[in-house]
Design a protein around this motif. Structure first.
Motif, PDB file in Angstrom:
ATOM      1  N   ALA A 130      -8.842  26.650 -25.333  1.00  0.00           N
ATOM      2  CA  ALA A 130     -10.014  25.928 -24.843  1.00  0.00           C
ATOM      3  C   ALA A 130     -10.995  25.701 -25.985  1.00  0.00           C
ATOM      4  O   ALA A 130     -11.266  26.603 -26.776  1.00  0.00           O
ATOM      5  CB  ALA A 130     -10.674  26.716 -23.721  1.00  0.00           C
ATOM      6  N   GLY A 131     -11.507  24.495 -26.079  1.00  0.00           N
ATOM      7  CA  GLY A 131     -12.427  24.139 -27.154  1.00  0.00           C
ATOM      8  C   GLY A 131     -11.780  23.312 -28.239  1.00  0.00           C
ATOM      9  O   GLY A 131     -12.473  22.722 -29.067  1.00  0.00           O
ATOM     10  N   LEU A 132     -10.460  23.258 -28.252  1.00  0.00           N
ATOM     11  CA  LEU A 132      -9.730  22.442 -29.221  1.00  0.00           C
ATOM     12  C   LEU A 132      -8.969  21.332 -28.491  1.00  0.00           C
ATOM     13  O   LEU A 132      -8.498  21.519 -27.369  1.00  0.00           O
ATOM     14  CB  LEU A 132      -8.723  23.293 -30.005  1.00  0.00           C
ATOM     15  CG  LEU A 132      -9.297  24.311 -30.989  1.00  0.00           C
ATOM     16  CD1 LEU A 132      -8.172  25.165 -31.567  1.00  0.00           C
ATOM     17  CD2 LEU A 132     -10.062  23.617 -32.104  1.00  0.00           C
ATOM     18  N   SER A 133      -8.861  20.185 -29.135  1.00  0.00           N
ATOM     19  CA  SER A 133      -8.065  19.090 -28.575  1.00  0.00           C
ATOM     20  C   SER A 133      -7.517  18.268 -29.727  1.00  0.00           C
ATOM     21  O   SER A 133      -7.870  18.485 -30.885  1.00  0.00           O
ATOM     22  CB  SER A 133      -8.917  18.209 -27.655  1.00  0.00           C
ATOM     23  OG  SER A 133      -9.949  17.578 -28.391  1.00  0.00           O
ATOM     24  N   MET A 134      -6.662  17.330 -29.421  1.00  0.00           N
ATOM     25  CA  MET A 134      -6.110  16.428 -30.430  1.00  0.00           C
ATOM     26  C   MET A 134      -5.967  15.051 -29.812  1.00  0.00           C
ATOM     27  O   MET A 134      -5.869  14.913 -28.585  1.00  0.00           O
ATOM     28  CB  MET A 134      -4.761  16.934 -30.936  1.00  0.00           C
ATOM     29  CG  MET A 134      -3.709  17.141 -29.861  1.00  0.00           C
ATOM     30  SD  MET A 134      -2.205  17.946 -30.496  1.00  0.00           S
ATOM     31  CE  MET A 134      -1.435  16.581 -31.388  1.00  0.00           C
ATOM     32  N   GLY A 175      -9.523  30.512 -35.616  1.00  0.00           N
ATOM     33  CA  GLY A 175      -8.979  31.854 -35.439  1.00  0.00           C
ATOM     34  C   GLY A 175      -8.224  31.992 -34.125  1.00  0.00           C
ATOM     35  O   GLY A 175      -7.162  32.624 -34.063  1.00  0.00           O
ATOM     36  N   ARG A 176      -8.768  31.379 -33.082  1.00  0.00           N
ATOM     37  CA  ARG A 176      -8.075  31.403 -31.782  1.00  0.00           C
ATOM     38  C   ARG A 176      -6.747  30.640 -31.882  1.00  0.00           C
ATOM     39  O   ARG A 176      -5.741  31.043 -31.276  1.00  0.00           O
ATOM     40  CB  ARG A 176      -8.958  30.786 -30.704  1.00  0.00           C
ATOM     41  CG  ARG A 176     -10.234  31.590 -30.412  1.00  0.00           C
ATOM     42  CD  ARG A 176     -10.882  31.103 -29.140  1.00  0.00           C
ATOM     43  NE  ARG A 176     -10.027  31.410 -28.001  1.00  0.00           N
ATOM     44  CZ  ARG A 176     -10.084  30.766 -26.827  1.00  0.00           C
ATOM     45  NH1 ARG A 176     -10.939  29.780 -26.659  1.00  0.00           N
ATOM     46  NH2 ARG A 176      -9.293  31.109 -25.834  1.00  0.00           N
ATOM     47  N   LEU A 177      -6.757  29.536 -32.620  1.00  0.00           N
ATOM     48  CA  LEU A 177      -5.511  28.783 -32.835  1.00  0.00           C
ATOM     49  C   LEU A 177      -4.479  29.665 -33.531  1.00  0.00           C
ATOM     50  O   LEU A 177      -3.310  29.704 -33.139  1.00  0.00           O
ATOM     51  CB  LEU A 177      -5.801  27.530 -33.670  1.00  0.00           C
ATOM     52  CG  LEU A 177      -4.595  26.698 -34.088  1.00  0.00           C
ATOM     53  CD1 LEU A 177      -4.046  25.923 -32.897  1.00  0.00           C
ATOM     54  CD2 LEU A 177      -4.950  25.737 -35.214  1.00  0.00           C
ATOM     55  N   ALA A 178      -4.920  30.395 -34.565  1.00  0.00           N
ATOM     56  CA  ALA A 178      -4.001  31.230 -35.347  1.00  0.00           C
ATOM     57  C   ALA A 178      -3.394  32.335 -34.505  1.00  0.00           C
ATOM     58  O   ALA A 178      -2.241  32.723 -34.713  1.00  0.00           O
ATOM     59  CB  ALA A 178      -4.747  31.827 -36.540  1.00  0.00           C
TER      60      ALA A 178
END
Length: 266
Positions: A130-134, A175-178
């Protein structure tokens, strides 16, 4: 619209020659426009391609375009816009001629042009924290053995200031992505052969370009450097460069997550 003898005719105007071999036929474009507008189907009324301005050249980018126009659908008429990016092998770029013959094979391996298409062909968008998109990919089209066209959602630019809080939020999201267990299965989707590793970077660009520059007196005597940086910085960098094998070994032994690969404010 054109009025003749009291009747109104709609002229369909299309000008996409700028796209060259990256263009698609009207039927496929209509399907992408319907996807962009979120409707079942559309009638293309107009379409035009223009170069999307961008002030940074990329080794594997063959062109950036914006394709836009109007379309008629069940709810009326709407404007639409799609961003088109053509990626190609670095071999096709004029700058590749500057690479010494002995290093060309490794240079190509270090800049695979199909990394971005691989990401857009995956289901990463459904796995992001949540918080990331593409951007949504309307189509990823092979143009030959060394070129691919990406037809993407045209994301509008908004004024933004990359201050401390914004950078901190971005760092937390990266960091959450990682650490995301849902993203982890796609850790190598952009580089299935694992060509872009810490060791590859250290033994490639650092060893052949950066480290020799640190030992080059001419560079450090350049007025732009000499006026700002002292000999102490150079000594520290040369000392650190000598420790590269140990740094690489330490990083290879650490747990590996998922990285964006080019996360910069641009």
């Amino acid at each position: 619209h054109l009025a003749i003898d009291g009747l109104v005719y709609t002229l369909q105007v299309h000008e996409r020659t700028l796209l060259g071999f990256a263009d698609v036929d009207d039927a496929r474009l209509a399907a992408m426009v319907a996807d962009a507008l979120g409707v079942a189907d559309v009638e293309l009324l107009s379409s035009r391609a223009v170069v999307a301005p961008y002030d940074l050249e990329a080794l594997t980018t063959g062109g950036r375009y914006r394709v836009f126009g109007r379309a008629r659908h069940a709810c009326g008429e709407s404007g639409w816009s799609i961003f088109v990016k053509v990626v190609r092998s670095w071999r096709l770029s004029p700058t590749f001629a500057l690479v010494p013959e002995a290093h060309r094979e490794s240079a190509l391996a270090g800049f695979p042009f199909d990394s971005e298409p691989r990401v857009y062909r995956s289901d990463l968008a459904n796995r992001l924290p949540a918080g990331l998109s593409m951007p949504h990919a309307h189509a990823v089209i092979d143009l030959g053995s060394e070129s691919i066209a990406l037809w993407l959602e045209d994301v509008p630019l908004v004024p933004a200031r990359w201050d401390g809080p914004a950078l901190a939020r971005a760092a937390r999201l990266l960091g959450r992505l990682a650490a995301s267990p849902r993203v982890r299965p796609l850790a190598t989707v952009a580089d299935p052969d694992r060509r872009r590793t810490v060791r590859y970077y250290a033994e490639g660009r650092l060893a052949h370009q950066v480290v020799p520059a640190l030992h080059d007196d001419r560079i450090w005597r350049h007025p732009l450097l000499a006026a700002v940086f002292d000999d102490a910085l150079r000594r520290d960098l040369v000392t650190a460069a000598a420790e590269l094998p140990a740094f690489v070994a330490e990083l290879e032994a650490a747990p590996h997550g998922v990285a964006h690969g080019d996360a910069v404010p641009r």
